[in-house]
Design a protein around this motif. Structure first.
Motif, PDB file in Angstrom:
ATOM      1  N   UNK A 186      60.216  65.197 -52.731  1.00 47.02           N
ATOM      2  CA  UNK A 186      58.864  65.239 -52.170  1.00 47.02           C
ATOM      3  C   UNK A 186      58.798  66.121 -50.929  1.00 47.02           C
ATOM      4  N   UNK A 187      57.705  66.869 -50.811  1.00 40.10           N
ATOM      5  CA  UNK A 187      57.570  67.823 -49.720  1.00 40.10           C
ATOM      6  C   UNK A 187      56.776  67.211 -48.576  1.00 40.10           C
ATOM      7  N   UNK A 188      56.942  67.756 -47.395  1.00 39.01           N
ATOM      8  CA  UNK A 188      56.308  67.275 -46.170  1.00 39.01           C
ATOM      9  C   UNK A 188      55.018  68.054 -45.915  1.00 39.01           C
ATOM     10  N   UNK A 189      53.973  67.355 -45.511  1.00 39.59           N
ATOM     11  CA  UNK A 189      52.673  67.977 -45.222  1.00 39.59           C
ATOM     12  C   UNK A 189      52.391  67.811 -43.730  1.00 39.59           C
ATOM     13  N   UNK A 190      52.332  68.916 -43.008  1.00 37.48           N
ATOM     14  CA  UNK A 190      52.235  68.853 -41.546  1.00 37.48           C
ATOM     15  C   UNK A 190      50.807  68.733 -41.032  1.00 37.48           C
ATOM     16  N   UNK A 191      49.810  69.240 -41.785  1.00 40.41           N
ATOM     17  CA  UNK A 191      48.439  69.269 -41.266  1.00 40.41           C
ATOM     18  C   UNK A 191      47.461  69.216 -42.433  1.00 40.41           C
ATOM     19  N   UNK A 192      46.907  68.057 -42.678  1.00 33.83           N
ATOM     20  CA  UNK A 192      46.010  67.891 -43.822  1.00 33.83           C
ATOM     21  C   UNK A 192      44.603  68.413 -43.574  1.00 33.83           C
ATOM     22  N   UNK A 193      44.317  68.857 -42.380  1.00 35.31           N
ATOM     23  CA  UNK A 193      43.029  69.486 -42.112  1.00 35.31           C
ATOM     24  C   UNK A 193      43.057  70.977 -42.415  1.00 35.31           C
ATOM     25  N   UNK A 194      44.225  71.530 -42.661  1.00 37.41           N
ATOM     26  CA  UNK A 194      44.391  72.929 -43.041  1.00 37.41           C
ATOM     27  C   UNK A 194      44.385  72.995 -44.568  1.00 37.41           C
ATOM     28  N   UNK A 200      51.115  69.485 -54.550  1.00 31.75           N
ATOM     29  CA  UNK A 200      52.411  69.807 -55.143  1.00 31.75           C
ATOM     30  C   UNK A 200      53.165  68.533 -55.493  1.00 31.75           C
ATOM     31  N   UNK A 201      53.154  67.570 -54.593  1.00 34.58           N
ATOM     32  CA  UNK A 201      53.803  66.301 -54.911  1.00 34.58           C
ATOM     33  C   UNK A 201      53.188  65.646 -56.140  1.00 34.58           C
ATOM     34  N   UNK A 228      54.821  59.260 -52.365  1.00 35.22           N
ATOM     35  CA  UNK A 228      54.619  60.063 -51.161  1.00 35.22           C
ATOM     36  C   UNK A 228      53.183  60.535 -51.033  1.00 35.22           C
ATOM     37  N   UNK A 229      52.552  60.914 -52.152  1.00 35.14           N
ATOM     38  CA  UNK A 229      51.248  61.583 -52.097  1.00 35.14           C
ATOM     39  C   UNK A 229      50.048  60.665 -52.244  1.00 35.14           C
ATOM     40  N   UNK A 230      50.163  59.581 -52.988  1.00 31.27           N
ATOM     41  CA  UNK A 230      48.989  58.756 -53.283  1.00 31.27           C
ATOM     42  C   UNK A 230      48.251  58.251 -52.041  1.00 31.27           C
ATOM     43  N   UNK A 231      48.947  57.890 -50.967  1.00 29.43           N
ATOM     44  CA  UNK A 231      48.206  57.429 -49.785  1.00 29.43           C
ATOM     45  C   UNK A 231      47.318  58.492 -49.144  1.00 29.43           C
ATOM     46  N   UNK A 232      47.458  59.746 -49.556  1.00 30.36           N
ATOM     47  CA  UNK A 232      46.739  60.836 -48.890  1.00 30.36           C
ATOM     48  C   UNK A 232      45.694  61.498 -49.780  1.00 30.36           C
TER      49      UNK A 232
END
Length: 328
Positions: A251-259, A268-269, A302-306
């Motif tokens: 799973x990849x890391x997402x640093x800024x979900x407003x971008x 991607x996840x 990793x992704x579902x909460x977002x």
């Protein structure tokens, strides 16, 4: 981890909140003159919401799919009412006319094409309404464009964004099965030439704005084109023998979900989870099958909460979550 009524109703509320939200909107339009300066709703009276045309298309796929799985919910009734208001012959005729413009040859190619065909496929599953019949001319127009495109597309586009060839072909081929044998044959022949000899994947994945895995998307396409006996050794040579699957498919890391671009990484996840889950049955009995399913669960968790939160992701992520949860 599967789709539940709670998740479905939440996803439906998300999509209902954006398929008719007109702004912000990112237009994919080639201007021919000053007369072309117009609000998106004028050119696209059906798919004017959800930030951009293609996201609105798969937002509608999300809504119809959820309505099919949970038809008795309050959200399902809202979906039906909105679909009846939206999928009219008059509005769809304007969407179709837009494609006749000479400068619209590359409009939404190929991502939006694949999603429109997939939406039509889903609409056909709702026999109690005329949505599929109304969408049919638009679907056939994009299918014709796809046939022409594959005849001139020498090389696959393997980026992890909207231009990815394999992703669009997965959706388009599913639409064509049982409907257009010629298109299925054209896709299958093109896929074998493009990916049949690939092995030992060493791409620099993930890219910073990708929402698709170039290698797993191609592998899913091959899994649907090839029989199991020939797919399994191809997949082994592609990502198993060289260690990529165990070493790099995390799973990849997402640093800024407003971008908007960085928010692609949540997708991607989710799309990796979809591919891994869909490929696994083609490796039944192989020890790699269990590995794929474990990796899929890790990516989903990793992704579902977002899926909801910032609009840059919220306007499209539920579609990819739904693909993964349903193994569509």
């Amino acid at each position: 981890m599967e789709l539940t009524e709670y998740i479905a109703r939440n996803f439906a509320r998300i999509a209902l909140g954006h398929v008719t939200r007109p702004y912000p909107y990112k237009d994919d339009h080639v201007f021919e003159s000053e007369a072309d300066v117009r609000p998106p709703r004028v050119a696209h009276p059906v798919f004017f919401g959800s930030y951009d045309w293609h996201s609105c298309v798969h937002g509608w796929w999300t809504l119809l799919t959820l309505r099919r799985h949970y038809p008795k919910t309050a959200e399902a009734h809202q979906i039906v009412a909105l679909a009846e208001e939206t999928f009219t012959e008059a509005k769809l005729a304007i969407e179709l006319a837009y494609l006749d413009r000479p400068t619209a040859r590359g409009f939404e190619r190929p991502y939006g094409w694949g999603w429109l065909l997939y939406l039509h496929l889903e609409a056909e599953r709702h026999a109690d309404h005329e949505w599929a019949a109304r969408l049919e001319p638009l679907a056939q127009a994009f299918a014709a464009r796809l046939r022409d495109y594959l005849r001139v597309l020498t090389y696959p586009i393997t980026v992890g964004t909207h231009f990815n060839t394999a992703f669009a072909l997965v959706l388009s081929r599913r639409w064509a099965l049982g409907r257009d044998a010629g298109l299925v044959a054209l896709i299958d022949d093109w896929v074998e030439r493009a990916f049949g000899d690939r092995s030992d994947y060493r791409g620099w994945e993930p890219g910073g704005d990708e929402f698709l895995s170039p290698v797993l998307t191609a592998a899913l396409l091959m899994a649907e084109v090839r029989p199991q006996l020939s797919f399994a050794p191809w997949f082994e040579a592609l990502v198993v023998a060289n260690g990529w699957l165990t070493r790099d498919c995390r799973p990849v890391f997402v640093s800024d979900r407003s971008d908007g671009k960085i928010a692609h990484l949540d997708g991607l996840n989710l799309s990796r989870a979809w591919c891994l889950r869909a490929i696994a049955p083609k490796l039944e009995g192989n020890e790699v099958e269990g590995l794929l399913l474990r990796l899929a669960d890790q990516h989903l968790e990793t992704a579902l909460p977002h899926v909801a939160g910032d609009y840059m992701g919220e306007h499209w992520l539920a579609s990819f979550a739904l693909l993964a949860l349903l193994r569509e």
